[in-house]
Scaffold this motif. Structure first.
Motif, short mmCIF file in Angstrom:
data_model
loop_
_atom_site.label_atom_id
_atom_site.label_comp_id
_atom_site.label_asym_id
_atom_site.label_seq_id
_atom_site.Cartn_x
_atom_site.Cartn_y
_atom_site.Cartn_z
N GLN A 33 112.67 31.62 20.49
CA GLN A 33 112.97 32.70 19.54
C GLN A 33 112.51 34.06 20.04
O GLN A 33 113.17 35.08 19.81
CB GLN A 33 112.26 32.44 18.21
CG GLN A 33 112.74 31.27 17.40
CD GLN A 33 111.83 31.06 16.19
OE1 GLN A 33 110.63 31.25 16.27
NE2 GLN A 33 112.43 30.67 15.08
N VAL A 34 111.33 34.09 20.67
CA VAL A 34 110.60 35.35 20.81
C VAL A 34 111.37 36.41 21.60
O VAL A 34 111.33 37.59 21.26
CB VAL A 34 109.21 35.10 21.44
CG1 VAL A 34 109.31 34.63 22.88
CG2 VAL A 34 108.33 36.34 21.33
N ASN A 35 112.10 36.01 22.62
CA ASN A 35 112.80 37.01 23.43
C ASN A 35 114.13 37.43 22.82
O ASN A 35 114.63 38.52 23.13
CB ASN A 35 112.95 36.49 24.86
CG ASN A 35 111.59 36.39 25.54
OD1 ASN A 35 110.85 37.36 25.62
ND2 ASN A 35 111.24 35.19 25.97
N LEU A 36 114.67 36.61 21.93
CA LEU A 36 115.79 37.06 21.09
C LEU A 36 115.29 38.07 20.07
O LEU A 36 115.91 39.12 19.84
CB LEU A 36 116.42 35.86 20.38
CG LEU A 36 117.05 34.79 21.26
CD1 LEU A 36 117.39 33.55 20.44
CD2 LEU A 36 118.30 35.33 21.97
N ALA A 37 114.14 37.78 19.47
CA ALA A 37 113.55 38.68 18.48
C ALA A 37 113.19 40.02 19.11
O ALA A 37 113.38 41.09 18.51
CB ALA A 37 112.31 38.03 17.87
N LEU A 46 114.53 37.07 11.34
CA LEU A 46 114.67 35.68 11.77
C LEU A 46 113.93 34.73 10.83
O LEU A 46 114.20 33.52 10.82
CB LEU A 46 114.13 35.53 13.20
CG LEU A 46 114.69 34.37 14.04
CD1 LEU A 46 116.20 34.44 14.14
CD2 LEU A 46 114.07 34.39 15.43
N GLY A 47 113.03 35.27 10.01
CA GLY A 47 112.32 34.47 9.03
C GLY A 47 112.99 34.42 7.67
O GLY A 47 112.40 33.93 6.70
N ALA A 48 114.23 34.90 7.56
CA ALA A 48 114.91 34.91 6.26
C ALA A 48 115.08 33.49 5.71
O ALA A 48 114.99 33.27 4.50
CB ALA A 48 116.28 35.59 6.40
N VAL A 49 115.33 32.54 6.59
CA VAL A 49 115.54 31.15 6.17
C VAL A 49 114.28 30.34 6.46
O VAL A 49 113.81 30.29 7.60
CB VAL A 49 116.74 30.52 6.90
CG1 VAL A 49 116.95 29.08 6.42
CG2 VAL A 49 118.00 31.33 6.66
N GLN A 53 121.34 26.46 18.45
CA GLN A 53 121.00 26.87 17.08
C GLN A 53 120.24 28.19 17.07
O GLN A 53 120.46 29.04 16.19
CB GLN A 53 120.17 25.77 16.42
CG GLN A 53 120.96 24.53 16.06
CD GLN A 53 120.07 23.39 15.60
OE1 GLN A 53 118.93 23.25 16.05
NE2 GLN A 53 120.58 22.56 14.71
N GLN A 54 119.36 28.39 18.05
CA GLN A 54 118.62 29.65 18.14
C GLN A 54 119.58 30.82 18.38
O GLN A 54 119.41 31.90 17.80
CB GLN A 54 117.58 29.58 19.27
CG GLN A 54 116.55 28.47 19.14
CD GLN A 54 115.45 28.79 18.15
OE1 GLN A 54 115.58 29.67 17.30
NE2 GLN A 54 114.34 28.06 18.25
N LEU A 55 120.56 30.62 19.24
CA LEU A 55 121.54 31.68 19.49
C LEU A 55 122.39 31.95 18.25
O LEU A 55 122.73 33.11 17.97
CB LEU A 55 122.43 31.30 20.67
CG LEU A 55 121.75 31.32 22.05
CD1 LEU A 55 122.70 30.78 23.12
CD2 LEU A 55 121.30 32.73 22.42
N ASP A 56 122.72 30.90 17.50
CA ASP A 56 123.47 31.09 16.27
C ASP A 56 122.65 31.89 15.26
O ASP A 56 123.18 32.78 14.56
CB ASP A 56 123.86 29.73 15.69
CG ASP A 56 124.82 29.87 14.52
OD1 ASP A 56 125.85 30.54 14.65
OD2 ASP A 56 124.52 29.32 13.44
N LEU A 73 122.60 40.29 17.05
CA LEU A 73 122.83 40.14 18.48
C LEU A 73 124.20 39.50 18.72
O LEU A 73 124.53 38.50 18.09
CB LEU A 73 121.75 39.27 19.12
CG LEU A 73 120.31 39.79 19.00
CD1 LEU A 73 119.36 38.86 19.76
CD2 LEU A 73 120.19 41.22 19.51
N ALA A 74 124.97 40.06 19.63
CA ALA A 74 126.25 39.49 20.03
C ALA A 74 126.05 38.70 21.32
O ALA A 74 125.38 39.16 22.24
CB ALA A 74 127.28 40.59 20.24
#
Length: 418
Positions: free
Chosen positions: A18-22, A37-40, A71-74, A82-83
């Motif tokens: 997650q961290v590098n997407l965040a 990213l913590g919405a769900v 799933q992380q990319l989704d 992020l696209a």
């Protein structure tokens, strides 16, 4: 890694995928985007999580809450703005083009900037940025923050030459990311996606009844770490985006999850060394999972109190092995100070170990093992609850109730020190 003045990027809230997407979300859309990213808040265990970078996946057959790279990319598409412009699997590392949005997943065993280097195989992400200087040099940005048995992983940027990455032949995943439209992003909505009581019981029972206790607790250490971070991230999301903010019940519940993570790791290390398995962690896991919906959905719900051994149990009245002359509290304070880099006088005066900078679950285990060797004892399994190992007085009570070390354990210790 600071996004702007007054806002420190919350690396401690994210796992290694997650961290590098965040971080890219904060970089492109502004400070605080990462918390979306913590919405769900999730608890949807699956039977297996396929690895993208490590050939041998976990073979324990245990259910897991670990999410796949796909799933992380989704999630990154849905919540972080992020696209994903392209995804390549199993690429030669030398053929991966660096870029501002180049997200890579590789085997941590071959990554020299993380503590897992040449110690543990696992999927790990990083950003591959354009580098300068010698031919073949690359620039790596990695926001991962965690303590491990082999040292600490901390966010940073590394410029690495070809020799440093000679063992990294291929990467499991190479993704080209870009900021998505629209910007600013639409308001996020908190969502609970939690399993019911029957599925929760099935999940916990699988860990309770698994015949290989070391394997079960090793995996459960990761599970509780992921569950705990997920709840802390959801609380941080609510604090920033929800109208009602975060209640004291939520804060206490998040703290209880952190305590459970420590407790499970301590249980794993005990069983790994041939000791009795503490009875509390799996029951506590069931309680916290069942409490999640009420804590996060209804402000008037109560958090289940932390499980504790009977603090009123009387001592055995016997002489503690290895005590010798003098106050054993002084010996305990000295061992704790050496383990944690603290002032023994302050610890003896009542200072909390948990407030020390070096205090974490790995140091708890090290301290317990050192005390057992020093006093030639074996702690009672039900005394090894992390919240009861915070002060010298706590440790002294546990030492008083301990039993003499068995000859088998004493021999094992001698073998380790040869």
């Amino acid at each position: 890694m600071t996004a702007s003045a007054g806002y420190a990027f919350p690396a401690h809230l994210f796992d290694c995928l997650q961290v590098n997407l965040a971080e890219r979300a904060d970089h492109w859309h502004g400070p605080g985007t990462a918390l979306r990213l913590g919405a769900v808040l999730r608890f949807r265990p699956a039977t297996a999580v396929p690895s993208v970078a490590v050939p041998s996946a976990d073979a324990s057959g245990l259910p897991t809450v670990e999410r796949t790279a796909a799933q992380q990319l989704d999630d990154a598409r849905r919540y972080l703005g992020l696209a994903v412009r392209s995804v390549d699997h199993g690429c030669p590392f030398g053929a991966v083009p660096p870029g501002e949005g180049r997200y890579v997943v590789a085997d941590a065993f071959f990554l020299p900037w993380v503590p897992y280097h040449r110690r543990q195989h696992m999927d790990h992400s990083f950003l591959l940025l354009p580098g300068e200087g010698e031919r073949g040099a690359v620039c790596v940005r990695d926001g991962y923050l965690n303590d491990t048995p082999w040292g600490s992983a901390r966010p940073g940027v590394w410029r690495l030459g070809h020799a440093a990455l000679a063992d990294l032949d291929t990467v499991g995943l190479s993704v080209d990311l870009a900021p998505a439209e629209p910007s600013p992003l639409p308001p996020p909505v908190p969502v609970l996606d939690l399993a019911g009581e029957e599925e929760t019981d099935t999940y916990v029972t699988a860990y309770e009844q698994h015949p290989d206790r070391t394997a079960a607790l090793r995996r459960l250490t990761l599970e509780t770490w992921l569950l705990g971070r997920g709840r802390e991230l959801h609380a941080a999301f609510l604090a920033r985006y929800a109208a009602g903010g975060v209640t004291e019940r939520v804060r206490e519940h998040v703290t209880a999850w952190k305590t459970l993570t420590e407790q499970v790791y301590l249980a794993y290390r005990r069983v790994e060394r041939g000791r009795a398995e503490p009875v509390g962690p799996l029951g506590r896991l069931r309680e916290l999972l069942l409490a999640d919906p009420g804590v996060f959905a209804r402000p008037d719900s109560d958090v289940v109190p932390a499980a504790r051994p009977d603090d009123t149990a009387a001592g055995t009245g016997r002489e503690v092995p290895g005590r010798g002359a003098g106050d054993p509290r002084a010996v305990i304070a000295s061992v704790a100070a050496e383990t944690l880099g603290a002032d023994p006088a302050a610890l003896l005066a009542g200072a909390s170990l948990s407030e020390l900078p070096d205090f974490n679950s790995f140091r708890i285990v090290e301290l317990v093992e050192r005390l057992e060797e020093r006093f030639r004892i074996e702690f009672r399994a039900d005394d090894l609850v992390p919240e009861n190992l915070r002060r010298v007085e706590d440790l002294h009570r546990a030492v008083e109730r301990a039993t003499p070390a068995s000859p088998t354990l004493a021999t094992a210790r001698a073998e380790r020190t040869r």
